[in-house]
Design an enzyme around this catalytic site. Structure first.
Site, PDB file in Angstrom:
ATOM      1  N   LEU A 158       0.838  -1.203   0.000  1.00  0.00           N
ATOM      2  CA  LEU A 158       0.000   0.000   0.000  1.00  0.00           C
ATOM      3  C   LEU A 158       0.867   1.245   0.000  1.00  0.00           C
ATOM      4  CD1 LEU A 158      -0.043   1.632   2.954  1.00  0.00           C
ATOM      5  CD2 LEU A 158      -1.357  -0.348   3.632  1.00  0.00           C
ATOM      6  N   CYS A 271       9.493   4.654   3.610  1.00  0.00           N
ATOM      7  CA  CYS A 271       9.901   3.380   2.994  1.00  0.00           C
ATOM      8  C   CYS A 271      11.064   3.466   2.011  1.00  0.00           C
ATOM      9  CB  CYS A 271       8.707   2.749   2.301  1.00  0.00           C
ATOM     10  SG  CYS A 271       7.452   2.201   3.462  1.00  0.00           S
TER      11      CYS A 271
HETATM   12  P1  NAD Z   1       4.716   2.477  12.415  1.00  0.00           P
HETATM   13  O1  NAD Z   1       5.915   2.971  13.128  1.00  0.00           O
HETATM   14  O2  NAD Z   1       3.641   3.432  12.013  1.00  0.00           O
HETATM   15  O3  NAD Z   1       4.006   1.360  13.315  1.00  0.00           O
HETATM   16  C1  NAD Z   1       4.686   0.317  13.940  1.00  0.00           C
HETATM   17  C2  NAD Z   1       4.041   0.065  15.302  1.00  0.00           C
HETATM   18  O4  NAD Z   1       4.615  -1.107  15.864  1.00  0.00           O
HETATM   19  C3  NAD Z   1       4.257   1.184  16.317  1.00  0.00           C
HETATM   20  O5  NAD Z   1       3.005   1.704  16.747  1.00  0.00           O
HETATM   21  C4  NAD Z   1       5.009   0.502  17.474  1.00  0.00           C
HETATM   22  O6  NAD Z   1       4.630   0.976  18.763  1.00  0.00           O
HETATM   23  C5  NAD Z   1       4.610  -0.940  17.278  1.00  0.00           C
HETATM   24  N1  NAD Z   1       5.537  -1.894  17.894  1.00  0.00           N
HETATM   25  C6  NAD Z   1       6.879  -1.996  17.727  1.00  0.00           C
HETATM   26  N2  NAD Z   1       7.369  -3.024  18.444  1.00  0.00           N
HETATM   27  C7  NAD Z   1       6.317  -3.593  19.076  1.00  0.00           C
HETATM   28  C8  NAD Z   1       6.186  -4.704  19.967  1.00  0.00           C
HETATM   29  N3  NAD Z   1       7.245  -5.430  20.305  1.00  0.00           N
HETATM   30  N4  NAD Z   1       4.961  -5.001  20.441  1.00  0.00           N
HETATM   31  C9  NAD Z   1       3.871  -4.254  20.086  1.00  0.00           C
HETATM   32  N5  NAD Z   1       3.937  -3.201  19.248  1.00  0.00           N
HETATM   33  C10 NAD Z   1       5.142  -2.871  18.741  1.00  0.00           C
HETATM   34  O7  NAD Z   1       5.249   1.688  11.146  1.00  0.00           O
HETATM   35  P2  NAD Z   1       4.499   1.441   9.741  1.00  0.00           P
HETATM   36  O8  NAD Z   1       4.642   2.618   8.857  1.00  0.00           O
HETATM   37  O9  NAD Z   1       3.153   0.881  10.005  1.00  0.00           O
HETATM   38  O10 NAD Z   1       5.429   0.311   9.123  1.00  0.00           O
HETATM   39  C11 NAD Z   1       5.455  -0.999   9.669  1.00  0.00           C
HETATM   40  C12 NAD Z   1       6.234  -1.888   8.727  1.00  0.00           C
HETATM   41  O11 NAD Z   1       5.568  -1.940   7.460  1.00  0.00           O
HETATM   42  C13 NAD Z   1       7.657  -1.409   8.427  1.00  0.00           C
HETATM   43  O12 NAD Z   1       8.480  -2.534   8.299  1.00  0.00           O
HETATM   44  C14 NAD Z   1       7.512  -0.705   7.096  1.00  0.00           C
HETATM   45  O13 NAD Z   1       8.702  -0.729   6.358  1.00  0.00           O
HETATM   46  C15 NAD Z   1       6.458  -1.541   6.404  1.00  0.00           C
HETATM   47  N6  NAD Z   1       5.676  -0.835   5.398  1.00  0.00           N
HETATM   48  C16 NAD Z   1       5.247   0.438   5.612  1.00  0.00           C
HETATM   49  C17 NAD Z   1       4.475   1.077   4.639  1.00  0.00           C
HETATM   50  C18 NAD Z   1       3.978   2.474   4.843  1.00  0.00           C
HETATM   51  O14 NAD Z   1       3.430   3.036   3.899  1.00  0.00           O
HETATM   52  N7  NAD Z   1       4.133   3.083   5.997  1.00  0.00           N
HETATM   53  C19 NAD Z   1       4.123   0.396   3.468  1.00  0.00           C
HETATM   54  C20 NAD Z   1       4.570  -0.907   3.291  1.00  0.00           C
HETATM   55  C21 NAD Z   1       5.346  -1.517   4.264  1.00  0.00           C
HETATM   56  C1  UDX Z   2       5.735   3.529  -1.246  1.00  0.00           C
HETATM   57  C2  UDX Z   2       5.330   2.507  -2.311  1.00  0.00           C
HETATM   58  O1  UDX Z   2       4.660   3.190  -3.390  1.00  0.00           O
HETATM   59  C3  UDX Z   2       4.411   1.464  -1.699  1.00  0.00           C
HETATM   60  O2  UDX Z   2       4.118   0.457  -2.661  1.00  0.00           O
HETATM   61  C4  UDX Z   2       5.104   0.834  -0.508  1.00  0.00           C
HETATM   62  O3  UDX Z   2       4.266  -0.115   0.105  1.00  0.00           O
HETATM   63  C5  UDX Z   2       5.507   1.899   0.494  1.00  0.00           C
HETATM   64  O4  UDX Z   2       6.345   2.874  -0.145  1.00  0.00           O
HETATM   65  P1  UDX Z   2       4.584   5.636  -0.121  1.00  0.00           P
HETATM   66  O5  UDX Z   2       5.968   5.961   0.317  1.00  0.00           O
HETATM   67  O6  UDX Z   2       3.498   5.605   0.883  1.00  0.00           O
HETATM   68  O7  UDX Z   2       4.564   4.204  -0.842  1.00  0.00           O
HETATM   69  O8  UDX Z   2       4.116   6.666  -1.251  1.00  0.00           O
HETATM   70  P2  UDX Z   2       4.490   6.836  -2.812  1.00  0.00           P
HETATM   71  O9  UDX Z   2       3.264   7.206  -3.521  1.00  0.00           O
HETATM   72  O10 UDX Z   2       5.249   5.714  -3.334  1.00  0.00           O
HETATM   73  O11 UDX Z   2       5.417   8.136  -2.783  1.00  0.00           O
HETATM   74  C6  UDX Z   2       6.714   8.123  -2.206  1.00  0.00           C
HETATM   75  C7  UDX Z   2       7.401   9.432  -2.464  1.00  0.00           C
HETATM   76  O12 UDX Z   2       7.732   9.574  -3.840  1.00  0.00           O
HETATM   77  C8  UDX Z   2       6.535  10.662  -2.131  1.00  0.00           C
HETATM   78  O13 UDX Z   2       7.338  11.656  -1.532  1.00  0.00           O
HETATM   79  C9  UDX Z   2       6.030  11.112  -3.485  1.00  0.00           C
HETATM   80  O14 UDX Z   2       5.708  12.465  -3.514  1.00  0.00           O
HETATM   81  C10 UDX Z   2       7.241  10.798  -4.347  1.00  0.00           C
HETATM   82  N1  UDX Z   2       6.910  10.618  -5.767  1.00  0.00           N
HETATM   83  C11 UDX Z   2       6.081   9.609  -6.161  1.00  0.00           C
HETATM   84  C12 UDX Z   2       7.490  11.452  -6.719  1.00  0.00           C
HETATM   85  O15 UDX Z   2       8.239  12.373  -6.375  1.00  0.00           O
HETATM   86  N2  UDX Z   2       7.195  11.250  -8.043  1.00  0.00           N
HETATM   87  C13 UDX Z   2       6.375  10.245  -8.461  1.00  0.00           C
HETATM   88  O16 UDX Z   2       6.176  10.123  -9.679  1.00  0.00           O
HETATM   89  C14 UDX Z   2       5.806   9.395  -7.481  1.00  0.00           C
END
Ligand code: NAD
Ligand code: UDX
Length: 452
Positions: A158, A271
């Site tokens: 996502l 990310c």
């Molecule tokens: P986040 O920091 O928003 O949330 C992580 C949560 O995990 C925190 O609330 C923290 O308190 C909790 N936590 C940590 N250790 C814990 C434990 N031992 N027990 C209970 N809770 C615990 O992080 P996020 O953005 O949701 O990302 C989570 C993972 O998903 C990362 O590995 C990230 O790379 C990956 N990911 C993030 C996105 C994104 O768009 N943010 C997209 C794809 C994948």
């Molecule tokens: C990204 C990946 O898209 C998603 O698949 C993964 O799970 C998490 O990391 P995210 O970081 O939430 O998602 O947003 P994304 O739309 O990918 O944008 C990332 C950054 O790139 C933003 O700062 C955005 O503004 C920038 N971006 C994106 C550009 O500068 N140009 C583009 O054409 C697209």
């Protein structure tokens, strides 16, 4: 079926809310050790802003969707445990600045091993280095008194700002598992959860390591496209080519495709940088320095692009912004999110403050305190960083406006009125190529975009 998700963040919260919505027969509990976060999930003021999320949560919360800090209790009750904890870049010791910090993953594995009284399917939802499932398996195997655990990889793709749309209609769901009968049975169990709303042909299964690695590679490829177009934006500026026209021209080639070719102030978000650095560290660890250097350059161009934008502002403002007010429109790393992790705005604000500008920031979703902490550090004060509650207010008395986040509302602004409130010459630096530069120039602005 009982599902527990450890980690109530940007991934855990929305992902589980959608599973609960689409699978009403499944009981889904999201647990976190952060009490304030769980309280917010249980309140009318969710801890993250994501279009459509509040509605999805409202549909299921209290029915089959729960938020709790009872990590141990919910682990025990679950058949499937998603692990969606944070995996930030390591800031200490070996690999500092590039390797993934896996202490939260390990601590979760140890907690599961300690409290589980029956076998479970453990699903890696967090983004982790390839081979992490091996670590989890070893910890569980060494501590669990013969209970049967299966570790699956199910990375999340996502994007923030479109999380609910992406979860409802994913390009694909990727599930990696062991090629043993028990591993394949676990893969099927998880695939059946998604099959409640995702067509079967979009649920891809692979071995564990391909799945783990694919997540890092997907993000690296996406970020690489942005760095590629951003590198070309500089060449466009030098040659009077227009980067949007170049992107359109190359994007028509079906082998290249039109998406993710928007030149910008540089990518941000939690990310891309983290995951590429993680990939770079893995390549170095496996003795592949050339591959590491190749991917490192994607981050290198991004850092350069952020610096380049701030430097262009200083240069255009007659090589000094000292004592000048500069409006920063948008602080989040992209529109439709309140997330500021790694946002280009941090680097831009810092560079302008360093040049002694008065930096006035407006963002519709990011709280003022968050902006202050991100730019200055916790508890640090600087009178020259001012946060206001409208784009127009930020521009009053400003020598320049810098558009850093592509919020839709910036397109609807009355620029004649804004122009009247600014000292002349009045500058606009559109870091997102969002605005109509010709229109702005007619009003009297010195208007420039990225790669224009
Ligand atoms: P986040 O920091 O928003 O949330 C992580 C949560 O995990 C925190 O609330 C923290 O308190 C909790 N936590 C940590 N250790 C814990 C434990 N031992 N027990 C209970 N809770 C615990 O992080 P996020 O953005 O949701 O990302 C989570 C993972 O998903 C990362 O590995 C990230 O790379 C990956 N990911 C993030 C996105 C994104 O768009 N943010 C997209 C794809 C994948
Ligand atoms: C990204 C990946 O898209 C998603 O698949 C993964 O799970 C998490 O990391 P995210 O970081 O939430 O998602 O947003 P994304 O739309 O990918 O944008 C990332 C950054 O790139 C933003 O700062 C955005 O503004 C920038 N971006 C994106 C550009 O500068 N140009 C583009 O054409 C697209």
């Amino acid at each position: 079926m009982n599902i527990c998700c450890i980690g109530a963040g940007y991934v855990g919260g929305p992902t589980m809310a959608v599973i609960a919505q689409k699978s009403p027969q499944t009981r889904v509990t999201v647990v976190d050790m952060n009490q304030a976060r769980i309280d917010a999930w249980n309140s009318g003021n969710l801890p993250i802003y994501e279009p459509g999320l509040a509605e999805v949560v409202a549909e299921s919360r209290g029915r089959n969707l729960f938020f709790s800090t009872d990590v141990a209790g919910e682990i025990n009750a679950a058949d499937i445990i998603f692990v969606a904890v944070n995996t930030p870049t390591k800031t200490y010791g070996v690999g500092a600045g590039s390797a993934a910090d896996l202490r939260f993953i390990e601590s979760v594995a140890r907690t599961i091993a300690e409290v589980a009284t029956s076998g479970k399917i453990i699903v890696e939802k967090s983004t982790i280095p390839v081979k992490t499932a091996e670590t989890i398996q070893k910890i569980l195997g060494a501590n669990t008194r013969g209970l049967e655990f299966q570790v699956l990889s199910n990375p999340e793709f996502l994007a923030e700002g479109t999380a609910i749309v992406d979860l409802h209609n994913p390009d694909r769901v990727l599930i990696g598992g062991q090629k043993t009968p028990a591993g394949q049975k676990a893969v099927q169990t998880l695939a059946d959860v998604y099959a409640d709303w995702v067509p079967r042909d979009r649920i891809i299964t692979t071995n564990l390591w391909s799945s783990e690695l694919s997540k890092l590679v997907a993000n690296a490829f996406l970020a690489q496209r942005i760095s590629s177009i951003n590198s070309i934006s500089a060449l466009c500026e030098a040659t009077d080519a227009d980067v949007d026209e170049v992107a359109r021209a190359i994007g028509y080639d079906s082998r290249i495709g039109p998406k993710f070719l928007k030149a910008s102030v540089g990518f941000g978000g939690s990310c891309f940088q983290k995951d590429i650095l993680n990939l770079v560290y893995l390549c170095q660890s496996y003795g592949l320095p050339e591959v590491a250097a190749y991917w490192q350059s994607v981050v290198g161009i991004n850092d350069w692009q952020k610096k380049r934008f701030a430097a262009q502002i200083v240069k255009a403002l007659f090589n000094t912004v000292s004592g000048k007010r500069i409006a920063i429109w948008g602080f989040a790393f992209k529109k439709d999110t309140n997330d500021t992790r790694e946002t280009a705005a941090i680097s831009i604000c810092r560079d302008l403050l360093e040049e002694r500008a008065e930096v006035v920031v407006y963002d519709p979703k990011v709280p003022a305190e968050q902006i202050r902490t991100d730019v200055l550090g916790k508890g640090v004060e600087n009178d020259r960083l001012i946060i206001v509650d409208s784009a127009e207010a930020a521009a009053v008395g400003a020598h320049a406006i810098a558009v850093v986040t592509e919020w839709d509302q910036f397109k609807a602004i009355d620029f004649e009125a804004v122009f009247a409130d600014m000292p002349k010459p009045a500058f606009i630096f559109d870091g997102r190529n969002l605005l109509d530069l010709e229109q702005l120039r007619k009003i009297g602005f010195n208007a420039t975009g990225i790669g224009k």
